[in-house]
Design a protein around this motif. Sequence first.
Motif, PDB file in Angstrom:
ATOM      1  N   ARG A   1       9.274   4.642  -1.934  1.00  0.00           N
ATOM      2  CA  ARG A   1       9.848   4.628  -3.281  1.00  0.00           C
ATOM      3  C   ARG A   1       9.961   3.196  -3.828  1.00  0.00           C
ATOM      4  NH1 ARG A   1      12.723   9.387  -4.566  1.00  0.00           N
ATOM      5  NH2 ARG A   1      11.499  11.113  -3.699  1.00  0.00           N
ATOM      6  N   LEU A   2       9.712   3.058  -5.112  1.00  0.00           N
ATOM      7  CA  LEU A   2       9.905   1.766  -5.776  1.00  0.00           C
ATOM      8  C   LEU A   2      11.383   1.394  -5.794  1.00  0.00           C
ATOM      9  CD1 LEU A   2       7.613   2.026  -8.930  1.00  0.00           C
ATOM     10  CD2 LEU A   2       7.398   0.340  -7.114  1.00  0.00           C
ATOM     11  N   GLN A   3      11.666   0.104  -5.585  1.00  0.00           N
ATOM     12  CA  GLN A   3      13.035  -0.400  -5.738  1.00  0.00           C
ATOM     13  C   GLN A   3      13.157  -1.185  -7.037  1.00  0.00           C
ATOM     14  OE1 GLN A   3      13.875  -2.645  -2.184  1.00  0.00           O
ATOM     15  NE2 GLN A   3      14.065  -0.839  -0.896  1.00  0.00           N
TER      16      GLN A   3
ATOM     17  N   ILE B   1       0.833  -1.209   0.000  1.00  0.00           N
ATOM     18  CA  ILE B   1       0.000   0.000   0.000  1.00  0.00           C
ATOM     19  C   ILE B   1       0.863   1.253   0.000  1.00  0.00           C
ATOM     20  CG2 ILE B   1      -1.550   1.351   1.472  1.00  0.00           C
ATOM     21  CD1 ILE B   1      -2.988  -1.229   2.112  1.00  0.00           C
ATOM     22  N   GLU B   2       1.959   1.236   0.743  1.00  0.00           N
ATOM     23  CA  GLU B   2       2.845   2.407   0.777  1.00  0.00           C
ATOM     24  C   GLU B   2       3.444   2.682  -0.598  1.00  0.00           C
ATOM     25  OE1 GLU B   2       5.573   1.530   3.907  1.00  0.00           O
ATOM     26  OE2 GLU B   2       4.208   2.192   5.486  1.00  0.00           O
ATOM     27  N   LEU B   3       3.743   1.637  -1.353  1.00  0.00           N
ATOM     28  CA  LEU B   3       4.250   1.820  -2.719  1.00  0.00           C
ATOM     29  C   LEU B   3       3.168   2.426  -3.619  1.00  0.00           C
ATOM     30  CD1 LEU B   3       6.245  -1.491  -3.357  1.00  0.00           C
ATOM     31  CD2 LEU B   3       7.206   0.798  -3.110  1.00  0.00           C
ATOM     32  N   ILE B   4       1.975   1.863  -3.558  1.00  0.00           N
ATOM     33  CA  ILE B   4       0.890   2.296  -4.443  1.00  0.00           C
ATOM     34  C   ILE B   4       0.479   3.735  -4.151  1.00  0.00           C
ATOM     35  CG2 ILE B   4      -1.561   1.924  -4.983  1.00  0.00           C
ATOM     36  CD1 ILE B   4      -1.026  -1.089  -4.585  1.00  0.00           C
TER      37      ILE B   4
ATOM     38  N   SER C   1       5.748  11.213  -4.823  1.00  0.00           N
ATOM     39  CA  SER C   1       5.067  11.851  -3.694  1.00  0.00           C
ATOM     40  C   SER C   1       3.628  11.373  -3.617  1.00  0.00           C
ATOM     41  CB  SER C   1       5.084  13.376  -3.847  1.00  0.00           C
ATOM     42  OG  SER C   1       4.241  13.765  -4.922  1.00  0.00           O
ATOM     43  N   ILE C   2       3.033  11.565  -2.451  1.00  0.00           N
ATOM     44  CA  ILE C   2       1.623  11.235  -2.262  1.00  0.00           C
ATOM     45  C   ILE C   2       0.768  12.134  -3.155  1.00  0.00           C
ATOM     46  CG2 ILE C   2      -0.259  11.213  -0.583  1.00  0.00           C
ATOM     47  CD1 ILE C   2       1.910  10.646   1.566  1.00  0.00           C
ATOM     48  N   GLY C   3       1.129  13.428  -3.230  1.00  0.00           N
ATOM     49  CA  GLY C   3       0.373  14.364  -4.043  1.00  0.00           C
ATOM     50  C   GLY C   3       0.345  13.981  -5.508  1.00  0.00           C
ATOM     51  N   GLN C   4       1.462  13.479  -5.988  1.00  0.00           N
ATOM     52  CA  GLN C   4       1.539  13.072  -7.394  1.00  0.00           C
ATOM     53  C   GLN C   4       0.560  11.938  -7.679  1.00  0.00           C
ATOM     54  OE1 GLN C   4       5.111  11.054  -8.623  1.00  0.00           O
ATOM     55  NE2 GLN C   4       5.035  11.911 -10.687  1.00  0.00           N
ATOM     56  N   VAL C   5       0.494  10.961  -6.776  1.00  0.00           N
ATOM     57  CA  VAL C   5      -0.417   9.832  -6.958  1.00  0.00           C
ATOM     58  C   VAL C   5      -1.870  10.299  -6.847  1.00  0.00           C
ATOM     59  CG1 VAL C   5      -1.158   7.623  -5.994  1.00  0.00           C
ATOM     60  CG2 VAL C   5       1.266   8.132  -6.169  1.00  0.00           C
TER      61      VAL C   5
END
Length: 508
Positions: free
Chosen positions: A308-310, A300-303, A325-329
């Motif tokens: 950050r994605l690894q 969920i933190e990734l989505i 960022s959260i805002g971007q998503v």
Amino acid sequence: MEPALVLEGITKVYPGVVANRNISFSLNEGEIHAICGENGAGKSTLMKIIFGMEQPSEGRIFLKGEEVHIRSPQDAIDLGIGMVHQHFMLVPSFTVAENLVLGMEPSRYTKLDKSKAIEATRKVAEQFELKVTPEARVEDIGVGMMQKLEILKALYRGARILILDEPTAVLTPQETDELFEQLLLLKKRGHTIVFISHKLKEVKQISDRITVIRKGEVAGRFLTSQVDEREISEAMIGKLMGGGAHREHVHPGRQALRADSLTLLDENGRPVLRNLSFSLREGEILGVAGVEGNGQRELIELITGQRRLQEGSLSYGEKELRPRSIGQVRSLGLAYIPEDRMRNGCATGGTIWENLITNRLSDKRFSRRSWLRKREIENDSRRLVGEYDIRCSSISDNVGQLSGGNIQKVVVARECASDPSILVADQPTRGVDINSAEQIHRKIIEMSRNRTAVLLVSADLGELLDLCTSLIVLFNGEITARFEDISDLDEKELGFYMLGIKRQGGVS
């Protein structure tokens, strides 16, 4: 037989709020007594009074016929009363043995004698038939063992009366069955157990008597063998419940979200997610099942852009993105109901209207040239308060003054009001009463009907089976099962996959 514990006329008044009003009830030695009630009904306050975390404004408490004054948890422990909280009170970096003896450590030359701590843990575990691994670190064990450890901590300190607050909230059906066997053994040994739960099926299965609390008062007392779930529910909420909310047949639309080969390592280099891939389509409610700690939180933190994605990729609609960022998503149309409403879901010091508008401040209906349009915001907030049945005196009330269930409804109302294309709902009804949970369920189904793609993560297997149109199971960071049709799936079968006992062939 004289009761083990008696409460007479317990009243607890906070500034402007009566949490408990003239509550009287008794606990018999060697019984399992269930306490039921809506969120905010006063159950937790009453249990805190018994455990010495709160002091009653009025009323008396008697232990084996003698009046007692429980001014602190240590007083309660000294009197043989223990409490296992819904959120475990354990030190993750300590071992099982170190957690068990914490505050009562056997020492050698002013240092913890680890061998004696391990010996004490093995002895108490054997005595009460609760299997644990003394040398294991708590951060490495499952929630089932954590639950046993919490119970053993109380028994090690001499508890004869055990208060268990929502003890099955994060357990699989198999772990719940095991817990119930252990509680029945404790009952046979003469222990008294207070079982707080909103799961009426479990209340009927395990308890001898039931006390229902509604709006701070006793609304019903029942012998479990002489009452059904519908009657308990009616006593809890003051009316008969409907049949609950259930999934609808949908024809999923275009892809709304896709995860491809997600792999994530923790700070110690251990894999938390392992090559995880799935897709979510418009109108679909995709459930994510798994014992807590198997990768759900990290996924969920990734989505949602919190991590950050690894390795691997995420696509929102047709757009592949490495969220920064959260805002971007959120700008892509994603809404998020977080697991912890107090820490991540709201600003407790803010008003209801301030919390309801925070994700829509750029909407021209509510702001213009950096100025808030207060009248439009207030009108919309009143609409949402009415639509979601948020119990408050005014939209200017501080959110922190509301009950947990009403805070959750503020969070759900805010996220759903943004008309998202994707809704990530993480434990959306945890700690919420039956009535509020049904309202939230109906809203999730309504959003699915309106083509919102819903990713639903829940420890409540009944919730997943009632609402979801499809389901994946996470174990040890991997998808161990996928179900496109869950009409024939039951909780016990699902539990086998959650525990890693079963795994579908070809699933990765």
